[in-house]
Each structure stands twice: as C-alpha cells, then as structure tokens.
Design a protein around this motif. Structure first.
Motif, PDB file in Angstrom:
ATOM      1  N   GLY A 250       0.813  -1.207   0.000  1.00 29.69           N
ATOM      2  CA  GLY A 250       0.000   0.000   0.000  1.00 29.69           C
ATOM      3  C   GLY A 250       0.847   1.257   0.000  1.00 29.69           C
ATOM      4  O   GLY A 250       2.061   1.227   0.203  1.00 29.69           O
ATOM      5  N   ASP A 491      -4.213   1.191  -2.684  1.00 26.88           N
ATOM      6  CA  ASP A 491      -4.781   1.978  -1.592  1.00 26.88           C
ATOM      7  C   ASP A 491      -3.681   2.425  -0.636  1.00 26.88           C
ATOM      8  O   ASP A 491      -2.587   1.848  -0.599  1.00 26.88           O
ATOM      9  N   ARG A 493      -2.258   2.168   2.928  1.00 26.50           N
ATOM     10  CA  ARG A 493      -2.365   1.005   3.823  1.00 26.50           C
ATOM     11  C   ARG A 493      -1.393   1.165   4.985  1.00 26.50           C
ATOM     12  O   ARG A 493      -0.187   1.306   4.783  1.00 26.50           O
ATOM     13  N   ILE A 603      -7.112   0.932   5.714  1.00 26.75           N
ATOM     14  CA  ILE A 603      -7.055   1.092   4.268  1.00 26.75           C
ATOM     15  C   ILE A 603      -7.773   2.363   3.850  1.00 26.75           C
ATOM     16  O   ILE A 603      -8.946   2.563   4.196  1.00 26.75           O
ATOM     17  N   GLN A 605      -9.066   3.807   0.631  1.00 20.05           N
ATOM     18  CA  GLN A 605      -9.313   3.331  -0.730  1.00 20.05           C
ATOM     19  C   GLN A 605      -9.156   4.445  -1.759  1.00 20.05           C
ATOM     20  O   GLN A 605      -9.610   5.570  -1.550  1.00 20.05           O
TER      21      GLN A 605
END
Length: 691
Positions: A250, A491, A493, A603, A605
């Motif tokens: 991420g 994303d 993360r 997360i 997004q």
C-alpha cells in the motif's frame, strides 16, 4: 482532465505510468540513476511532456496522485550503506542481535565456515540501561535515566546518526521506553530515533529489536532520498503530496515512510499483485503468480483466491524483520545477469549483474561480459538494431562476440548453443523460485496463471510456464511498467499492531481484545482523515496471531471485520485450525489456543481507475513487422519466425507460436505449441495447446 502518476525506480530502469480519467494509460522508461534518482525522473518527465504535448508543469498541476516506489532502502541494506547506528537496550540483552536466537539460515545450518551476518550496530554502540519490566507489565527495576544519558554522550562522541531504542517487555508497559526516547531526543536532537514500541509493538524481543535497528540504520538514508524527491516534485509544479509505496502493498505519506523506513525495503515489487488483480479479474482468474524480470532481479509473488501471501517475522538479507511484507521471492536473475564459467567448467548465470552501467554487451555502453539479454539477442528473440521503440540502439554482433569469447569458445560449442544454455539456466533458476513460493507453501503451480511483469519477462514466460506446468500466461501491454501501474491503483495502507497475550480458556477477556482493536482503529481513522482520506473510503481488516499453547511460532489468522466476542469465537478458532492444517498438514482441535498479537490494517481506498478498452483487431497479417531466424531448442535448426508489431494488433487477434510480438517496451516470445490472443482489456493471453 486529471492524471495519476506512478514512478517505480528499479536497478536498471525507472518506469513511469501516467493514467488519465478517460481510460488512457501511458508507459515510459528511463535509465535509472542510482546516484541521484531525480535525474531519471527528469528524463521520464521529458518523455511524458513530449508524448502528451503539454509542459510537464501543467500535467503535474492536474495530477491528483503521485506515487513513488524506490529501491533506495533495499540497496542500502544490501550494500551495508546505512548510517552509523547506536542501540539502547535492557541490560543483559546487548548481544541479542548477534545471538539471533541461535538461528542459522536454511542451507547453511551445518556449515561451520559460513560467515556470521554483519551486525548493523557495533558492539561498543549497543548500550545497556538498567531497567526491568515484567511480562505482566509490572515494574521490577525502575529505569536508570543516567544510563540513558551516558549512552547519548557516547553516541555524540562517536558521531552516531541514528539511535534505536528497544527495551524488554515494553509491549506490556511502555513507560520506560517512552522516557528513554524522550531523553535521546532531548540530548541528540539531530539524530534519527527509532523506537521499538512505534516500529513493531508486538511480542518477540529479538524480532522487535532487530526490526527497530534496521529501521534506524535505513531511516536517514531514506529521509534524504524522500526530501530530495519531494523538493524535485514541488519545483516541477506538483500540487499534491507525493505518496511512497511500502512493502505491505500500500501507499504511505512522506511522514509515515520516513518514520517507518523498514517498510520501504521491498517497495518496488510489492505493487505487482495489485496490478495482477486488475488484469486477472476481467478474465475470471483469482489464482495467479506474478513474475517480474527486470534488468537486475526476478521477483515472484503468489495470489490465491484473490489474496496475496504476506510475511511477518522473517529473515530478509539475513536480518530479522517483523513488520508485514508482501511475500516476494527475489532472485539475481534479470536481463543484465552475467553468464560465467566456474572452476569446474560449468556454466552459471548470475547473481552478478551488469545493471544499467555498463549494461549488457549489446547496449554499447562499455559492457563486455555476456548477459541474459545478450543471449536473447543471439537467439534472435530481440530486435537486432534497437529497443524501447528506437530510443536504445543495440548491437547484435557485440552480444554474439561476448558469448563467443566468454562462453562458447571455452566450452567448444556454438554461439547459439551457448546462448540457449544461458537461457535454459536462467529459466531453471526462475522455475525453482516459483516452486518455493508455490509448492513449498502447499500450492500447485498448475492451478495458477503466470502474470508477466518487467521488460524482460515476456522473453521467457512461455518456456518458463511449460517447465512448471502452467497452461495460461498473461502479459499485459503495460508489463514492463506493471509495478508502476500497480502503484496508481493501490490503496493507502497502514498496519497498526499490539501485543495482547491471552489464553482462550474460560477466563479469556474477549472484551479487552475487542477494546484494543477499537482503539487501534480509532487512531488509524484519525491518521487517514488527517491525510485527507474521506471517511467513507476508510476500511479496516483485522488479524490475530494465534498458536497452540506450548508452540514456538504462531499463525496469522485473518478475521476480516469480525468483532472479537463469544458469538464469533468459534469462527475465529476454526479459522486458526484450518490455517494450521493448510500450513503444517495437521491441527489439534482439542488443544488450548492462545492469542499473542493483534493487528489492524487501515485502508484508505483510491477511486477505481477507468479500464482501457482496445479496438477490435483485423487481419493479423497486417501487423507483421519482419521475420527472423530464431533458436528454440539447442540441438535443432533455427526457425524462420514471424515478428508482429504489437501496436497494430487489436482485440481478438490470435497468433500461433512460434512467434514474437514486439511492444514498445517489451518483447513477447510465443514458444512453439502455444497460442496468443489479445484480450480487449489490453492483455495478451497465451495458452498451451493440448497435445
């Protein structure tokens, strides 16, 4: 029009992906400049401006996402070019880094001559402090602050640039460690400080200390790189903060990346599974192995039923790292890997690489040793005049001369046979790496598709798939920049962890576990909101490290978003039993289970990217570029093989092997017995013909 920009700095090439909100995706490549990464980025920016027809400043002003993946931390660890580091630890634990739990790497366990790992902190810079917290969090011995101050005075005299602080059982009571960190920051305001309770707040003292030390060792190196990249982007007109890609798959902010430098070690290849998912989903494929062959290395990741393997508490380059990392098997097998003959007269390939400078012999940059790229050139697979759409002129005769001088003549064989030997050896090395991430973890590679990434992969994929039994191979048109593409669709993360030791018996306080999860999630939510992520795009996933009482190692059980309570406990424990069965071929449902650590993945997004859609194809013969003699087997004559221009192929076009498709930044070899079809999603789908 708005854009997303992904930049992946590899050992040989730096890849650029520019995607707009209309579904257009552009790929660019520049030669990497390890001494100053901004030079390669500047070259890529020039290519982008010429292609788009606008000044780069205007493009960057309309760019909503800039992501940078880098090998800076990895290279610093490989080459031991981190900074001078000191360690403050509980008295009596100064040598845990050297003792290493008595561990010796697989393959060298009984080798008395195998050298010890190089310790990142010199012995005299590992300073003990008198303090002791017990496992239940109670204070046995108060912190002696004078010990901390004396350590700082020594570090100042010795020119230490980074300090790691890791005290025993700080995960149970962090007061001593936090106070020690305060003192270090007061006395050494210029030093980079890495605290175990911030970097890896989980059980296992050696893992926590080692991870904290690696973070300190790399921190100033990564900070200098990030500062330089940030300044360069601002000067070029970027309006949004640059994001950086992490080993957990991420993105992260600049601040998060600098404070968690250890998370940048495998930054580059960690985005490949996300890109693989993007191209596999339209084809209904959920099991895939992503393989990325660039100029220096070959990286492998495995995704089963849409979930990519993640490692924790592993030895990476001989250093124990606890933080989660996408499981990447990395081999010294790239286009620049050098072929050589050992003292026994046996042909070897790699791990030494010609890299970007001087590069393969055919690049005409001063390289004289034969490489995998030179072998592909001699076999007829590569354009003998230029690569990268004409931007890189090559000399096929130089490739043949290098192979003849260093391989063919010493072995008294033809250049073609020597080149095919190099090709086969590197394929065998790569196949063994694929078996390590699949068969050795209980997966059958025949159940997976191979997804090609990297500029050199397409040259080897069908032969490689044939070797390991895969019958489906995918090569996106963006293959040579797949990791850069994976960055712009990934994303944000962050991993938030805590030690929560508890036996799941009748006295288990499940409410305390749930409360700790909620606490982690609340902190993660505030972090993401502060970075500008809208609340509706924030998601959480939970996992628990569990084991049977008496076991040494635990399993990480993904529980999704399940609350930890009595109603869900049977589901959670069954998930542990099932995972234990999968990993170790047995489980013990009657045995007592204990929780060791918990983890929350926060997360942020990103918005889905508009997928590309290719126009329908026509007559495949219209895409024929030329024909070349190629060698597919060492002991058979060359075959006059058709070479197709990938830019002139359309959706639905089908080609029977043997054949070669030349894209702007990659070349795809379709071995005899294989069929290639170009899907409308921009992916070449190759399948092995049934016998």
């Amino acid at each position: 029009m708005t854009y997303r920009l992904g930049v992946d700095a590899g050992g040989t090439f730096t890849d650029f992906i520019l995607a707009d909100d209309q579904g257009n995706i552009h790929l660019f490549k520049a030669t990497s400049t390890p001494e100053d990464g901004t030079r390669a980025i500047a070259e890529g920016f020039q290519q982008i401006a010429e292609k788009i027809g606008k000044p780069m400043r205007e493009i960057l002003a309309d760019t909503e996402l800039c992501v940078n993946g880098t090998t800076v931390a990895l290279n610093a660890l490989i080459q031991h070019k981190g900074v001078k580091t000191g360690l403050i630890c509980t008295a009596g634990h100064e040598d845990s880094l050297e003792i290493r739990l008595g561990h010796k790497e697989e393959g060298y366990r009984y080798d008395s001559e195998y050298p010890a790992a190089r310790i990142l902190v010199d012995r005299h810079l590992r300073r003990p402090v008198r303090e002791r917290v017990l496992a239940d969090g109670s204070v046995h011995t108060p912190l002696n602050e004078d010990d901390v101050r004396q350590a700082c005075e020594l570090f100042q005299r010795e020119g230490v640039q980074a300090v790691a602080v890791s005290l025993l059982w700080s995960v149970a009571n962090d007061r001593h460690e936090r106070r020690a960190v305060e003192i270090v920051r007061e006395m050494l305001p210029e030093a980079y400080v890495s605290a175990g309770l911030e970097v890896f707040p989980q059980m296992r003292e050696y893992t926590r200390t080692s991870t904290t030390v690696v973070n300190a060792y790399l921190g100033p190196v990564l900070k200098a790189y990030v500062d330089r990249i940030d300044q360069f982007y601002r000067e070029q007109g970027t309006q949004v903060p640059v994001r950086y890609f992490q080993s957990n798959g991420g993105m992260a902010s600049r601040e998060a990346m600098v404070s968690r430098a250890v998370n940048a070690i495998n930054s580059g290849p960690a985005s490949a599974p996300m890109a693989g998912s993007y191209f596999c989903e339209p084809l209904g494929i959920s099991n895939y192995i992503t393989v990325d062959m660039g100029g220096t290395s070959f990286d492998i990741t495995l995704t089963h039923q849409g979930k990519t393997n993640v490692n924790k508490d592993i030895d990476f380059l001989r250093y124990r790292i606890g933080t989660p990392m996408i499981q990447v098997e990395t081999l010294g097998a790239g286009g620049g890997s050098i072929a050589w003959i050992d003292q026994m007269g046996i042909l070897n390939v790699g791990p030494q690489s010609a890299g970007a400078q001087p590069g393969p012999a055919c690049y005409q940059r001063g390289g004289t040793l034969p490489t995998v790229t030179d072998a592909n050139m001699a076999l007829g697979y590569l354009n003998p005049e230029h690569l990268l759409g004409g931007r890189l002129e090559v000399d096929a005769s130089a490739a043949r001369q290098a192979i003849a001088r260093h391989i063919a003549e010493p072995l008294n064989i033809s250049v073609e046979k020597a080149a095919h030997g190099i090709y086969n050896i590197v394929n065998n090395n790569m196949a063994n790496g694929i078996r390590r991430v699949s068969i050795e973890r209980g997966y059958d590679p025949r159940d997976f598709a191979l997804v090609g990434a990297g500029g050199a992969t397409g040259l080897h994929l069908t032969a490689l798939a044939q070797d390991i039994g895969c019958r489906t191979v995918l090569v996106p048109k963006l293959a040579s920049g797949l990791c850069a593409f994976g960055q712009v669709i990934s994303d944000v993360r962050y991993n938030h962890m805590a030690a929560t030791p508890m036996r799941l018996d009748t006295s288990a306080d499940l409410a305390a576990i749930e409360a700790r999860f909620l606490e982690l999630e609340a902190a993660a939510f505030e972090t993401l909101r502060a970075e500008g992520t809208p609340a509706e795009r924030i998601r959480f996933r939970r996992s628990i490290d569990m084991r049977y009482v008496g076991q040494v190692h635990e399993c990480t059980v993904d529980i999704g978003t399940l609350p930890v309570d009595a109603a869900n406990l049977p589901l959670i424990t069954q998930g542990f039993h099932d995972l234990h069965q999968q990993l170790f071929t047995y489980n013990e449902p009657e045995s007592l289970i204990e929780i060791i650590n918990i983890e929350c993945v926060a997360i942020g997004q990103t918005q889905p990217l508009q997928p590309p859609r290719l126009a329908d194809g026509g007559r495949v013969t219209d895409a024929v570029r030329t024909r070349r003699h190629m060698t597919f087997h060492a002991n058979t004559p060359t075959v006059l093989t058709t070479v197709y221009d990938g830019e002139r192929l359309g959706a639905g076009d089908v080609i029977e092997g043997p054949a070669v498709v030349e894209e702007l930044t990659t070349t795809i070899v379709v071995y005899p017995g294989w069929t290639l079809r170009l899907d409308a999603s921009g992916t070449y789908v190759m399948t092995q013909n049934q016998n």
